[in-house]
Design a protein around this motif. Structure first.
Motif, PDB file in Angstrom:
ATOM      1  N   GLY A  77     101.298  48.110  44.842  1.00  0.00           N
ATOM      2  CA  GLY A  77     100.816  47.106  45.777  1.00  0.00           C
ATOM      3  C   GLY A  77     100.601  47.603  47.182  1.00  0.00           C
ATOM      4  O   GLY A  77     101.227  48.547  47.651  1.00  0.00           O
ATOM      5  N   SER A  78      99.713  46.910  47.859  1.00  0.00           N
ATOM      6  CA  SER A  78      99.416  47.152  49.266  1.00  0.00           C
ATOM      7  C   SER A  78      99.124  45.798  49.896  1.00  0.00           C
ATOM      8  O   SER A  78      99.560  44.774  49.382  1.00  0.00           O
ATOM      9  CB  SER A  78      98.227  48.114  49.393  1.00  0.00           C
ATOM     10  N   CYS A  79      98.354  45.787  50.958  1.00  0.00           N
ATOM     11  CA  CYS A  79      98.137  44.531  51.694  1.00  0.00           C
ATOM     12  C   CYS A  79      96.909  43.751  51.252  1.00  0.00           C
ATOM     13  O   CYS A  79      96.719  42.632  51.701  1.00  0.00           O
ATOM     14  CB  CYS A  79      98.098  44.810  53.190  1.00  0.00           C
ATOM     15  N   HIS A  80      96.057  44.322  50.409  1.00  0.00           N
ATOM     16  CA  HIS A  80      94.907  43.589  49.897  1.00  0.00           C
ATOM     17  C   HIS A  80      94.541  44.118  48.516  1.00  0.00           C
ATOM     18  O   HIS A  80      94.882  45.234  48.152  1.00  0.00           O
ATOM     19  CB  HIS A  80      93.695  43.678  50.846  1.00  0.00           C
ATOM     20  N   THR A  81      93.855  43.286  47.757  1.00  0.00           N
ATOM     21  CA  THR A  81      93.462  43.609  46.387  1.00  0.00           C
ATOM     22  C   THR A  81      91.990  43.297  46.228  1.00  0.00           C
ATOM     23  O   THR A  81      91.528  42.224  46.632  1.00  0.00           O
ATOM     24  CB  THR A  81      94.287  42.769  45.382  1.00  0.00           C
ATOM     25  N   GLY A  82      91.256  44.224  45.627  1.00  0.00           N
ATOM     26  CA  GLY A  82      89.835  44.016  45.394  1.00  0.00           C
ATOM     27  C   GLY A  82      89.510  44.061  43.912  1.00  0.00           C
ATOM     28  O   GLY A  82      90.284  44.593  43.108  1.00  0.00           O
ATOM     29  N   LEU A  83      88.371  43.508  43.571  1.00  0.00           N
ATOM     30  CA  LEU A  83      87.860  43.550  42.204  1.00  0.00           C
ATOM     31  C   LEU A  83      86.391  43.927  42.292  1.00  0.00           C
ATOM     32  O   LEU A  83      85.611  43.261  42.977  1.00  0.00           O
ATOM     33  CB  LEU A  83      88.027  42.195  41.519  1.00  0.00           C
ATOM     34  N   VAL A  84      86.017  45.013  41.598  1.00  0.00           N
ATOM     35  CA  VAL A  84      84.631  45.495  41.631  1.00  0.00           C
ATOM     36  C   VAL A  84      84.281  46.137  40.295  1.00  0.00           C
ATOM     37  O   VAL A  84      85.028  46.974  39.789  1.00  0.00           O
ATOM     38  CB  VAL A  84      84.403  46.489  42.795  1.00  0.00           C
ATOM     39  N   GLY A  85      83.188  45.705  39.712  1.00  0.00           N
ATOM     40  CA  GLY A  85      82.717  46.310  38.475  1.00  0.00           C
ATOM     41  C   GLY A  85      83.734  46.292  37.348  1.00  0.00           C
ATOM     42  O   GLY A  85      83.735  47.184  36.502  1.00  0.00           O
ATOM     43  N   VAL A  89      90.959  47.316  42.741  1.00  0.00           N
ATOM     44  CA  VAL A  89      91.093  48.306  43.809  1.00  0.00           C
ATOM     45  C   VAL A  89      92.180  47.785  44.741  1.00  0.00           C
ATOM     46  O   VAL A  89      92.004  46.766  45.398  1.00  0.00           O
ATOM     47  CB  VAL A  89      89.753  48.498  44.556  1.00  0.00           C
ATOM     48  N   GLU A  90      93.285  48.487  44.761  1.00  0.00           N
ATOM     49  CA  GLU A  90      94.463  48.042  45.507  1.00  0.00           C
ATOM     50  C   GLU A  90      94.677  48.904  46.743  1.00  0.00           C
ATOM     51  O   GLU A  90      94.826  50.121  46.638  1.00  0.00           O
ATOM     52  CB  GLU A  90      95.694  48.121  44.595  1.00  0.00           C
ATOM     53  N   GLY A  91      94.667  48.270  47.903  1.00  0.00           N
ATOM     54  CA  GLY A  91      94.973  48.982  49.138  1.00  0.00           C
ATOM     55  C   GLY A  91      93.769  49.675  49.749  1.00  0.00           C
ATOM     56  O   GLY A  91      92.614  49.375  49.432  1.00  0.00           O
ATOM     57  N   HIS A  92      94.045  50.630  50.612  1.00  0.00           N
ATOM     58  CA  HIS A  92      93.039  51.274  51.460  1.00  0.00           C
ATOM     59  C   HIS A  92      92.331  52.432  50.747  1.00  0.00           C
ATOM     60  O   HIS A  92      92.353  53.572  51.204  1.00  0.00           O
ATOM     61  CB  HIS A  92      93.689  51.724  52.769  1.00  0.00           C
ATOM     62  N   VAL A  93      91.672  52.114  49.649  1.00  0.00           N
ATOM     63  CA  VAL A  93      90.943  53.107  48.859  1.00  0.00           C
ATOM     64  C   VAL A  93      89.611  53.420  49.545  1.00  0.00           C
ATOM     65  O   VAL A  93      88.853  52.498  49.860  1.00  0.00           O
ATOM     66  CB  VAL A  93      90.687  52.588  47.424  1.00  0.00           C
ATOM     67  N   PRO A  94      89.301  54.704  49.770  1.00  0.00           N
ATOM     68  CA  PRO A  94      88.014  55.048  50.366  1.00  0.00           C
ATOM     69  C   PRO A  94      86.843  54.627  49.470  1.00  0.00           C
ATOM     70  O   PRO A  94      86.910  54.740  48.238  1.00  0.00           O
ATOM     71  CB  PRO A  94      88.066  56.575  50.489  1.00  0.00           C
ATOM     72  N   LEU A 111      92.001  51.625  40.788  1.00  0.00           N
ATOM     73  CA  LEU A 111      92.505  52.585  41.766  1.00  0.00           C
ATOM     74  C   LEU A 111      93.492  51.919  42.705  1.00  0.00           C
ATOM     75  O   LEU A 111      93.380  50.722  42.979  1.00  0.00           O
ATOM     76  CB  LEU A 111      91.357  53.154  42.601  1.00  0.00           C
ATOM     77  N   ALA A 112      94.414  52.730  43.235  1.00  0.00           N
ATOM     78  CA  ALA A 112      95.379  52.207  44.194  1.00  0.00           C
ATOM     79  C   ALA A 112      95.735  53.261  45.232  1.00  0.00           C
ATOM     80  O   ALA A 112      95.849  54.444  44.916  1.00  0.00           O
ATOM     81  CB  ALA A 112      96.654  51.747  43.485  1.00  0.00           C
ATOM     82  N   VAL A 113      95.904  52.798  46.456  1.00  0.00           N
ATOM     83  CA  VAL A 113      96.519  53.576  47.525  1.00  0.00           C
ATOM     84  C   VAL A 113      97.703  52.720  47.976  1.00  0.00           C
ATOM     85  O   VAL A 113      97.550  51.824  48.810  1.00  0.00           O
ATOM     86  CB  VAL A 113      95.545  53.861  48.691  1.00  0.00           C
ATOM     87  N   PRO A 114      98.875  52.958  47.361  1.00  0.00           N
ATOM     88  CA  PRO A 114     100.043  52.143  47.709  1.00  0.00           C
ATOM     89  C   PRO A 114     100.432  52.308  49.183  1.00  0.00           C
ATOM     90  O   PRO A 114     100.221  53.361  49.780  1.00  0.00           O
ATOM     91  CB  PRO A 114     101.144  52.693  46.800  1.00  0.00           C
ATOM     92  N   GLY A 115     101.005  51.265  49.728  1.00  0.00           N
ATOM     93  CA  GLY A 115     101.414  51.303  51.126  1.00  0.00           C
ATOM     94  C   GLY A 115     100.208  51.237  52.030  1.00  0.00           C
ATOM     95  O   GLY A 115      99.150  50.739  51.653  1.00  0.00           O
ATOM     96  N   MET A 116     100.356  51.761  53.207  1.00  0.00           N
ATOM     97  CA  MET A 116      99.285  51.704  54.202  1.00  0.00           C
ATOM     98  C   MET A 116      99.235  53.033  54.956  1.00  0.00           C
ATOM     99  O   MET A 116      99.592  53.102  56.133  1.00  0.00           O
ATOM    100  CB  MET A 116      99.526  50.526  55.146  1.00  0.00           C
ATOM    101  N   PRO A 117      98.793  54.126  54.299  1.00  0.00           N
ATOM    102  CA  PRO A 117      98.830  55.432  54.954  1.00  0.00           C
ATOM    103  C   PRO A 117      97.897  55.526  56.167  1.00  0.00           C
ATOM    104  O   PRO A 117      96.748  55.098  56.114  1.00  0.00           O
ATOM    105  CB  PRO A 117      98.401  56.410  53.862  1.00  0.00           C
ATOM    106  N   VAL A 118      98.419  56.077  57.233  1.00  0.00           N
ATOM    107  CA  VAL A 118      97.642  56.297  58.452  1.00  0.00           C
ATOM    108  C   VAL A 118      96.474  57.222  58.123  1.00  0.00           C
ATOM    109  O   VAL A 118      96.633  58.229  57.442  1.00  0.00           O
ATOM    110  CB  VAL A 118      98.526  56.908  59.559  1.00  0.00           C
ATOM    111  N   GLY A 119      95.288  56.830  58.583  1.00  0.00           N
ATOM    112  CA  GLY A 119      94.094  57.634  58.371  1.00  0.00           C
ATOM    113  C   GLY A 119      93.272  57.213  57.178  1.00  0.00           C
ATOM    114  O   GLY A 119      92.133  57.631  57.024  1.00  0.00           O
ATOM    115  N   SER A 120      93.836  56.355  56.330  1.00  0.00           N
ATOM    116  CA  SER A 120      93.040  55.828  55.224  1.00  0.00           C
ATOM    117  C   SER A 120      92.083  54.778  55.806  1.00  0.00           C
ATOM    118  O   SER A 120      92.308  54.277  56.909  1.00  0.00           O
ATOM    119  CB  SER A 120      93.948  55.228  54.140  1.00  0.00           C
ATOM    120  N   PRO A 121      90.993  54.446  55.102  1.00  0.00           N
ATOM    121  CA  PRO A 121      90.033  53.481  55.652  1.00  0.00           C
ATOM    122  C   PRO A 121      90.698  52.153  56.030  1.00  0.00           C
ATOM    123  O   PRO A 121      91.388  51.540  55.227  1.00  0.00           O
ATOM    124  CB  PRO A 121      89.031  53.287  54.517  1.00  0.00           C
ATOM    125  N   GLY A 122      90.507  51.765  57.276  1.00  0.00           N
ATOM    126  CA  GLY A 122      91.137  50.554  57.794  1.00  0.00           C
ATOM    127  C   GLY A 122      92.448  50.827  58.508  1.00  0.00           C
ATOM    128  O   GLY A 122      92.968  49.963  59.195  1.00  0.00           O
TER     129      GLY A 122
END
Length: 155
Positions: A77-85, A89-94, A111-122
């Motif tokens: 988990g992260s702070c937002h969840t997306g659905l595409v195709g 898509v979980e979190g700050h995925v490029p 795909l997931a980018v757990p947490g909120m890593p600095v430098g990821s999109p957003g």
């Protein structure tokens, strides 16, 4: 018989090359479940739009319900969840990794980018970027590294 096999293989190859690719055609819309007060989520939405995605924002008080409904394990988990195709898509995925996912079409939840890593999109902070992985979550909920982003900039 060999001639027929060669011609069939050539026809199959030509047909495969003619299939549309997400990198060549219009991108599918992304539904994004996010909190109405989260600024970094809004910045990620802007990142997707800049990459050519149409985005529909669905504001929710708690993204965990959407994550659970869509089948993404809570541990990613992260702070937002997306659905595409058809993928979550979980979190700050490029955006480039989302495009790669849509082009390769693996059997996966998404795909997931757990947490909120600095430098990821957003989550940009100047040129600083923490090292982070974009994880591919398979249909059994297991993770593997889909892409790696190294540490960069001044810490």
């Amino acid at each position: 018989m060999k001639r027929r096999a060669v011609l069939s293989a050539a026809a199959a190859s030509a047909a495969a090359l003619a299939l549309p690719s997400w990198s060549q055609g219009p991108l599918p819309a992304v539904a994004v479940y996010k909190s109405p007060t989260c600024g970094c989520c809004g910045d990620w939405v802007d990142h997707l739009k800049a990459a050519g995605f149409a985005v529909k924002v669905i504001e929710v008080d708690d993204t965990s319900a959407a994550r659970k409904r869509l089948g993404m394990p809570a541990e990613f988990g992260s702070c937002h969840t997306g659905l595409v195709g058809g993928y979550v898509v979980e979190g700050h995925v490029p955006a480039k990794e989302i495009k790669k996912l849509l082009n390769t079409r693996p059997s996966a939840i998404g795909l997931a980018v757990p947490g909120m890593p600095v430098g990821s999109p957003g989550m940009e902070v100047g040129t600083q970027q923490d090292a982070y992985d974009v994880l591919l979550i398979d249909t059994q909920g297991r993770k593997s590294v889909f892409a790696h982003y190294p540490k960069a900039g001044i810490s």
